[in-house]
Design an enzyme around this catalytic site. Structure first.
Site, PDB file in Angstrom:
ATOM      1  N   SER A   1     -12.102  -9.479  -8.499  1.00 51.50           N
ATOM      2  CA  SER A   1     -12.851  -8.332  -9.009  1.00 51.50           C
ATOM      3  C   SER A   1     -11.905  -7.195  -9.343  1.00 51.50           C
ATOM      4  O   SER A   1     -11.180  -6.684  -8.478  1.00 51.50           O
ATOM      5  CB  SER A   1     -13.860  -7.865  -7.963  1.00 51.50           C
ATOM      6  OG  SER A   1     -14.300  -6.575  -8.317  1.00 51.50           O
TER       7      SER A   1
ATOM      8  N   HIS B   1     -13.801 -10.879 -12.714  1.00 52.63           N
ATOM      9  CA  HIS B   1     -15.102 -10.291 -12.398  1.00 52.63           C
ATOM     10  C   HIS B   1     -15.044  -8.785 -12.702  1.00 52.63           C
ATOM     11  O   HIS B   1     -14.167  -8.079 -12.205  1.00 52.63           O
ATOM     12  CB  HIS B   1     -15.402 -10.547 -10.918  1.00 52.63           C
ATOM     13  CG  HIS B   1     -16.733 -10.073 -10.457  1.00 52.63           C
ATOM     14  ND1 HIS B   1     -17.892 -10.812 -10.612  1.00 52.63           N
ATOM     15  CD2 HIS B   1     -17.109  -8.932  -9.823  1.00 52.63           C
ATOM     16  CE1 HIS B   1     -18.910 -10.151 -10.099  1.00 52.63           C
ATOM     17  NE2 HIS B   1     -18.461  -8.997  -9.610  1.00 52.63           N
TER      18      HIS B   1
ATOM     19  N   ASP C   1     -17.032  -5.250 -12.596  1.00 54.14           N
ATOM     20  CA  ASP C   1     -18.157  -4.565 -11.956  1.00 54.14           C
ATOM     21  C   ASP C   1     -18.541  -3.316 -12.732  1.00 54.14           C
ATOM     22  O   ASP C   1     -17.771  -2.352 -12.796  1.00 54.14           O
ATOM     23  CB  ASP C   1     -17.768  -4.171 -10.528  1.00 54.14           C
ATOM     24  CG  ASP C   1     -17.718  -5.376  -9.614  1.00 54.14           C
ATOM     25  OD1 ASP C   1     -18.726  -6.093  -9.538  1.00 54.14           O
ATOM     26  OD2 ASP C   1     -16.656  -5.610  -8.997  1.00 54.14           O
TER      27      ASP C   1
ATOM     28  N   MET D   1     -20.925  -0.175 -12.909  1.00 52.37           N
ATOM     29  CA  MET D   1     -21.793   0.661 -12.053  1.00 52.37           C
ATOM     30  C   MET D   1     -22.143   1.958 -12.767  1.00 52.37           C
ATOM     31  O   MET D   1     -21.295   2.542 -13.452  1.00 52.37           O
ATOM     32  CB  MET D   1     -21.053   0.984 -10.751  1.00 52.37           C
ATOM     33  CG  MET D   1     -20.570  -0.232  -9.993  1.00 52.37           C
ATOM     34  SD  MET D   1     -19.855   0.246  -8.410  1.00 52.37           S
ATOM     35  CE  MET D   1     -19.259  -1.343  -7.836  1.00 52.37           C
TER      36      MET D   1
ATOM     37  N   HIS E   1     -20.707  -8.122 -14.139  1.00 56.45           N
ATOM     38  CA  HIS E   1     -21.732  -7.901 -13.121  1.00 56.45           C
ATOM     39  C   HIS E   1     -22.327  -6.510 -13.341  1.00 56.45           C
ATOM     40  O   HIS E   1     -21.690  -5.504 -13.033  1.00 56.45           O
ATOM     41  CB  HIS E   1     -21.053  -8.030 -11.740  1.00 56.45           C
ATOM     42  CG  HIS E   1     -21.948  -7.750 -10.587  1.00 56.45           C
ATOM     43  ND1 HIS E   1     -21.465  -7.576  -9.298  1.00 56.45           N
ATOM     44  CD2 HIS E   1     -23.303  -7.626 -10.492  1.00 56.45           C
ATOM     45  CE1 HIS E   1     -22.473  -7.348  -8.477  1.00 56.45           C
ATOM     46  NE2 HIS E   1     -23.595  -7.369  -9.176  1.00 56.45           N
TER      47      HIS E   1
ATOM     48  N   MET F   1     -24.424  -3.582 -12.442  1.00 58.86           N
ATOM     49  CA  MET F   1     -25.132  -2.878 -11.361  1.00 58.86           C
ATOM     50  C   MET F   1     -25.639  -1.577 -11.963  1.00 58.86           C
ATOM     51  O   MET F   1     -25.167  -0.481 -11.635  1.00 58.86           O
ATOM     52  CB  MET F   1     -24.184  -2.625 -10.190  1.00 58.86           C
ATOM     53  CG  MET F   1     -23.902  -3.877  -9.385  1.00 58.86           C
ATOM     54  SD  MET F   1     -22.396  -3.736  -8.405  1.00 58.86           S
ATOM     55  CE  MET F   1     -21.198  -4.167  -9.652  1.00 58.86           C
TER      56      MET F   1
ATOM     57  N   MET G   1     -25.252 -11.247  -3.393  1.00 57.39           N
ATOM     58  CA  MET G   1     -24.403 -10.180  -2.861  1.00 57.39           C
ATOM     59  C   MET G   1     -24.242 -10.385  -1.359  1.00 57.39           C
ATOM     60  O   MET G   1     -25.227 -10.587  -0.643  1.00 57.39           O
ATOM     61  CB  MET G   1     -25.033  -8.798  -3.112  1.00 57.39           C
ATOM     62  CG  MET G   1     -25.054  -8.351  -4.558  1.00 57.39           C
ATOM     63  SD  MET G   1     -23.446  -8.345  -5.381  1.00 57.39           S
ATOM     64  CE  MET G   1     -22.501  -7.222  -4.344  1.00 57.39           C
TER      65      MET G   1
ATOM     66  N   GLY H   1     -21.934  -1.492  -4.755  1.00 54.61           N
ATOM     67  CA  GLY H   1     -21.565  -0.089  -5.000  1.00 54.61           C
ATOM     68  C   GLY H   1     -20.099   0.202  -4.748  1.00 54.61           C
ATOM     69  O   GLY H   1     -19.521   1.058  -5.410  1.00 54.61           O
ATOM     70  N   PHE H   2     -19.519  -0.518  -3.808  1.00 53.68           N
ATOM     71  CA  PHE H   2     -18.128  -0.232  -3.455  1.00 53.68           C
ATOM     72  C   PHE H   2     -17.387  -1.515  -3.103  1.00 53.68           C
ATOM     73  O   PHE H   2     -17.987  -2.454  -2.580  1.00 53.68           O
ATOM     74  CB  PHE H   2     -18.057   0.712  -2.237  1.00 53.68           C
ATOM     75  CG  PHE H   2     -18.776   2.007  -2.476  1.00 53.68           C
ATOM     76  CD1 PHE H   2     -18.162   3.037  -3.188  1.00 53.68           C
ATOM     77  CD2 PHE H   2     -20.076   2.185  -2.028  1.00 53.68           C
ATOM     78  CE1 PHE H   2     -18.841   4.221  -3.444  1.00 53.68           C
ATOM     79  CE2 PHE H   2     -20.764   3.362  -2.272  1.00 53.68           C
ATOM     80  CZ  PHE H   2     -20.140   4.390  -2.978  1.00 53.68           C
TER      81      PHE H   2
ATOM     82  N   ASP I   1     -20.376 -12.461  -3.620  1.00 57.76           N
ATOM     83  CA  ASP I   1     -19.625 -11.261  -4.006  1.00 57.76           C
ATOM     84  C   ASP I   1     -19.727 -10.204  -2.919  1.00 57.76           C
ATOM     85  O   ASP I   1     -20.819  -9.724  -2.617  1.00 57.76           O
ATOM     86  CB  ASP I   1     -20.212 -10.739  -5.332  1.00 57.76           C
ATOM     87  CG  ASP I   1     -19.497  -9.516  -5.863  1.00 57.76           C
ATOM     88  OD1 ASP I   1     -18.436  -9.144  -5.325  1.00 57.76           O
ATOM     89  OD2 ASP I   1     -20.011  -8.930  -6.845  1.00 57.76           O
ATOM     90  N   GLY I   2     -18.567  -9.858  -2.351  1.00 60.58           N
ATOM     91  CA  GLY I   2     -18.521  -8.761  -1.382  1.00 60.58           C
ATOM     92  C   GLY I   2     -17.926  -9.190  -0.055  1.00 60.58           C
ATOM     93  O   GLY I   2     -18.468 -10.062   0.623  1.00 60.58           O
ATOM     94  N   GLY I   3     -16.770  -8.630   0.259  1.00 64.20           N
ATOM     95  CA  GLY I   3     -16.145  -8.898   1.557  1.00 64.20           C
ATOM     96  C   GLY I   3     -15.647 -10.324   1.730  1.00 64.20           C
ATOM     97  O   GLY I   3     -15.505 -10.793   2.862  1.00 64.20           O
TER      98      GLY I   3
ATOM     99  N   SER J   1     -10.658  -6.833  -2.842  1.00 64.16           N
ATOM    100  CA  SER J   1      -9.578  -6.446  -1.926  1.00 64.16           C
ATOM    101  C   SER J   1      -8.699  -7.620  -1.551  1.00 64.16           C
ATOM    102  O   SER J   1      -7.482  -7.466  -1.406  1.00 64.16           O
ATOM    103  CB  SER J   1     -10.164  -5.858  -0.645  1.00 64.16           C
ATOM    104  OG  SER J   1     -11.233  -5.014  -0.952  1.00 64.16           O
TER     105      SER J   1
HETATM  106  C1  DX5 Z   1     -19.417  -4.572  -4.993  1.00 57.95           C
HETATM  107  C2  DX5 Z   1     -18.894  -5.350  -6.177  1.00 57.95           C
HETATM  108  C3  DX5 Z   1     -17.877  -6.366  -5.801  1.00 57.95           C
HETATM  109  C4  DX5 Z   1     -16.629  -5.781  -5.186  1.00 57.95           C
HETATM  110  C5  DX5 Z   1     -16.004  -6.809  -4.309  1.00 57.95           C
HETATM  111  O1  DX5 Z   1     -20.448  -3.759  -5.394  1.00 57.95           O
HETATM  112  O2  DX5 Z   1     -19.942  -6.025  -6.841  1.00 57.95           O
HETATM  113  O3  DX5 Z   1     -17.554  -7.195  -6.905  1.00 57.95           O
HETATM  114  O4  DX5 Z   1     -15.688  -5.373  -6.124  1.00 57.95           O
HETATM  115  O5  DX5 Z   1     -14.923  -6.222  -3.669  1.00 57.95           O
HETATM  116  P1  DX5 Z   1     -14.451  -6.727  -2.238  1.00 57.95           P
HETATM  117  O6  DX5 Z   1     -14.015  -8.144  -2.410  1.00 57.95           O
HETATM  118  O7  DX5 Z   1     -13.332  -5.805  -1.900  1.00 57.95           O
HETATM  119  O8  DX5 Z   1     -15.623  -6.606  -1.314  1.00 57.95           O
HETATM  120 ZN    ZN Z   2     -19.392  -7.619  -8.355  1.00 57.47          ZN
END
Ligand code: DX5
Ligand code: ZN
Length: 219
Positions: free
Chosen positions: A7, A32, A34, A36, A65, A67, A136, A141-142, A175-177, A198
């Site tokens: 991402s 990917h 994002d 927002m 993606h 959002m 998700m 959002g972050f 997606d996420g963490g 990350s």
């Molecule tokens: C969150 C995004 C993710 C995010 C993932 O809202 O949709 O794509 O960038 O980042 P990590 O892998 O750091 O959680």
């Molecule tokens: Zn995403």
């Protein structure tokens, strides 16, 4: 072997071309992106002009993606910008089926994203129409948030549903963490596309980071 989709949200925004080159050379499958809007989610990122600029420099599959509220107003702009997959959140669509058709008609592959708390039954009457479901594993959002373990059984339930209904062709993206430590668990539950911000762009050696994710994904 899962598809690895780093991402861009976690990349150095002042040097995007070099950042994308680093993951391309490091063995990433997709990019990917994002999007927002500061409305559906609290954060704001970038829009179709940036996607188009990056497209002219990259052959990776672009996984966009959205959002954003009212995604139907922006499908053609992201399609023209060079998106391959476009994910819309079910939570943002009054007419989900219509938006999916709009994405297909624009020449892209439609996907539906669900927040952690959104139940799977919202997918019941649209599975025939999509190429991917994005679950998700954090609240959108972050970047840099922690994986929500309660989503693991949801991944399992969706994978079972897809198998039972003969939809093995529909990709299941998480997606996420996502990290090398939990990649095995999510893949065992049925995920086959791993988004990682990350865990890839947060590391200086992108090639090693992608390799670690692939190794972690083995179960
Ligand atoms: C969150 C995004 C993710 C995010 C993932 O809202 O949709 O794509 O960038 O980042 P990590 O892998 O750091 O959680
Ligand atoms: Zn995403």
């Amino acid at each position: 072997m899962p598809i690895i989709a780093p991402s861009l949200l976690a990349a150095n925004f002042s040097n995007l071309k070099a950042e994308i080159d680093s993951i391309t050379n490091g063995g990433a499958d997709w990019l990917h992106l994002d999007i927002m809007d500061g409305h559906f989610v609290p954060n704001i990122t970038f829009g179709p002009d940036i996607v188009a600029a990056l497209r002219s420099n990259s052959n990776l599959t672009f996984d966009v993606h959205l959002m954003i509220s009212r995604p139907e107003d922006y499908i053609s702009a992201f399609a023209e910008a060079g998106a391959d997959y476009i994910s819309v959140h079910a939570e943002t669509c009054n007419h989900l089926h219509r938006v999916i058709q709009q994405i297909r008609q624009a020449g892209c592959r439609p996907a539906v994203a669900l927040n952690p708390s959104t139940p799977l039954y919202v997918l019941d009457y649209i599975l025939e129409e999509v190429d991917m479901i994005l679950l998700m594993t954090v609240n959108p959002g972050f970047g840099g948030q922690s994986f929500i373990p309660a989503v693991l059984p949801k991944i399992n339930d969706l994978a079972t549903k897809l198998r039972k209904n003969n939809h093995k062709d529909i990709l299941l993206e998480v997606d996420g963490g996502i990290t090398p430590e939990n990649a095995g668990k999510v893949c065992q539950a049925g995920a086959n596309v791993l988004v990682a911000g990350s865990a890839v762009f947060g590391k200086s050696d992108r090639s090693a980071a992608i390799k670690e994710l692939r190794q972690g994904a083995e179960f």
